[in-house]
Enzyme design. Sequence first.
Site, PDB file in Angstrom:
ATOM      1  N   HIS A 235      24.036 -48.903 -82.718  1.00 32.06           N
ATOM      2  CA  HIS A 235      24.136 -47.260 -82.671  1.00 32.06           C
ATOM      3  C   HIS A 235      25.524 -46.983 -81.631  1.00 32.06           C
ATOM      4  CE1 HIS A 235      21.589 -48.862 -79.377  1.00 32.06           C
ATOM      5  NE2 HIS A 235      22.214 -47.799 -78.406  1.00 32.06           N
ATOM      6  N   LYS A 239      31.570 -46.934 -78.857  1.00 30.85           N
ATOM      7  CA  LYS A 239      32.039 -46.872 -77.548  1.00 30.85           C
ATOM      8  C   LYS A 239      33.293 -47.874 -77.354  1.00 30.85           C
ATOM      9  CE  LYS A 239      27.714 -45.549 -75.273  1.00 30.85           C
ATOM     10  NZ  LYS A 239      26.761 -46.139 -74.141  1.00 30.85           N
ATOM     11  N   HIS A 264      32.039 -41.114 -79.854  1.00 23.09           N
ATOM     12  CA  HIS A 264      31.671 -42.236 -80.191  1.00 23.09           C
ATOM     13  C   HIS A 264      30.884 -42.294 -81.489  1.00 23.09           C
ATOM     14  CE1 HIS A 264      27.776 -41.750 -78.033  1.00 23.09           C
ATOM     15  NE2 HIS A 264      27.427 -42.735 -78.563  1.00 23.09           N
ATOM     16  N   HIS A 290      22.009 -40.799 -83.930  1.00 21.03           N
ATOM     17  CA  HIS A 290      21.212 -41.056 -82.765  1.00 21.03           C
ATOM     18  C   HIS A 290      21.111 -39.931 -81.618  1.00 21.03           C
ATOM     19  CE1 HIS A 290      24.738 -43.361 -81.100  1.00 21.03           C
ATOM     20  NE2 HIS A 290      24.175 -43.299 -80.017  1.00 21.03           N
ATOM     21  N   HIS A 291      22.323 -39.228 -81.597  1.00 17.31           N
ATOM     22  CA  HIS A 291      22.201 -38.114 -80.598  1.00 17.31           C
ATOM     23  C   HIS A 291      22.250 -36.894 -81.095  1.00 17.31           C
ATOM     24  CE1 HIS A 291      23.370 -40.393 -76.964  1.00 17.31           C
ATOM     25  NE2 HIS A 291      24.435 -41.123 -77.702  1.00 17.31           N
TER      26      HIS A 291
END
Length: 384
Positions: A235, A239, A264, A290-291
């Site tokens: 996920h 980064k 990211h 996921h954000h």
Amino acid sequence: MKKDLEPEELLGVILEYAAKIANERSLDNVLMLMADMGKQIVVSDRCTVWLLDNQKGELWSKVAHGVSELRVPLGAGLAGHSVATGEPIFIDDAYTNEEYRDVLLNGALRTDQQTGYRTKALMVIPFRNNEGEVIGCYQAVNKMTASEKFSERDLRNLSLAASYSGKSIESAMLAQEIEETQREIIFTMGEIGESRSKETGNHVKRVAEYSYVLALGLGIPQQEAEILKMASPMHDIGKVAIPDAVLKKPGKLTDEEYDIMKTHTEIGYNLLKNSKRRILKTAAIVAEQHHEKWNGKGYPRGLRGEEIHIYGRITAIADVFDALGSDRVYKKAWELDRILNLFKEERGQHFDPRVVDVFFEQLPTILNIRDRYADDVLEQQQNG
């Protein structure tokens, strides 16, 4: 009392199981299907599929009728003898047989004493891989027809099944090895993403386990839940491209720095989106979404509600739960009650209400995972 299969019945069984096995990727399920096929073909009470584990010097059976997983030293018992010699074994009555008396006393007869089962007829047929190497065997126990004895016809029929089994099992084992390699690579890449921000690699392990539990709780099929479990460690892979000055900053990010950090998700998606592998395609969805937030105020695309893929909605709550409960460079770990209160407040805001409900239903399991994969526990295991 049962009867031997007629030729057309035998063909029907073989064709039925061949179709099932051809569509099955799980080694465990292939082994169970093989055992069921062997049992029906020779009309036995039980049938075990043994595999050779060269690394451990053992024979093992993941599934066997009437028992759970078994492991025996290589060369032990009738199965070990058959695998070692490459020859089939016929025994009409285990209690009167002299040729294999010592082997039986240390194997089937001893097991009978422990379980109360009565072993009579036995047949063991080795099977081979594409290179002709013995990789395991069938072991049929107790013929269920009036004769109570296995015949030459049974030998031919089970040998046919064994020939097919060896190649099918080899294919399933290769598929499993490829999948395990993919899983290892994904975990490693996920840990790289986390380690760059000085976060423990155990975070990705916990997120993977949480995601799996939540997926099952939502009614997602187990095979699909397994795929999500394997993919979710990726996920935060994006980064790897975030500058250290932003990624490792101990204090609050400026608006400009936060915008850089948010990229990211897109970076991770772009790294993974072109893969044709199901695991990596799932990882691409997770990395990008996921954000995102249920109320549409997340990033990178501002998706709302069910516009967000269920994989993204699951990983979102798994990731936040673990992040809040862990020490990070910019904060101390939150207490559990504070996290749970936040989830109640964010139900229908940040998080999918249904996923939140399942989270609370599965909370005992999730807390057990958190304890089992705690940073200090894993460090002790690695050092000890």
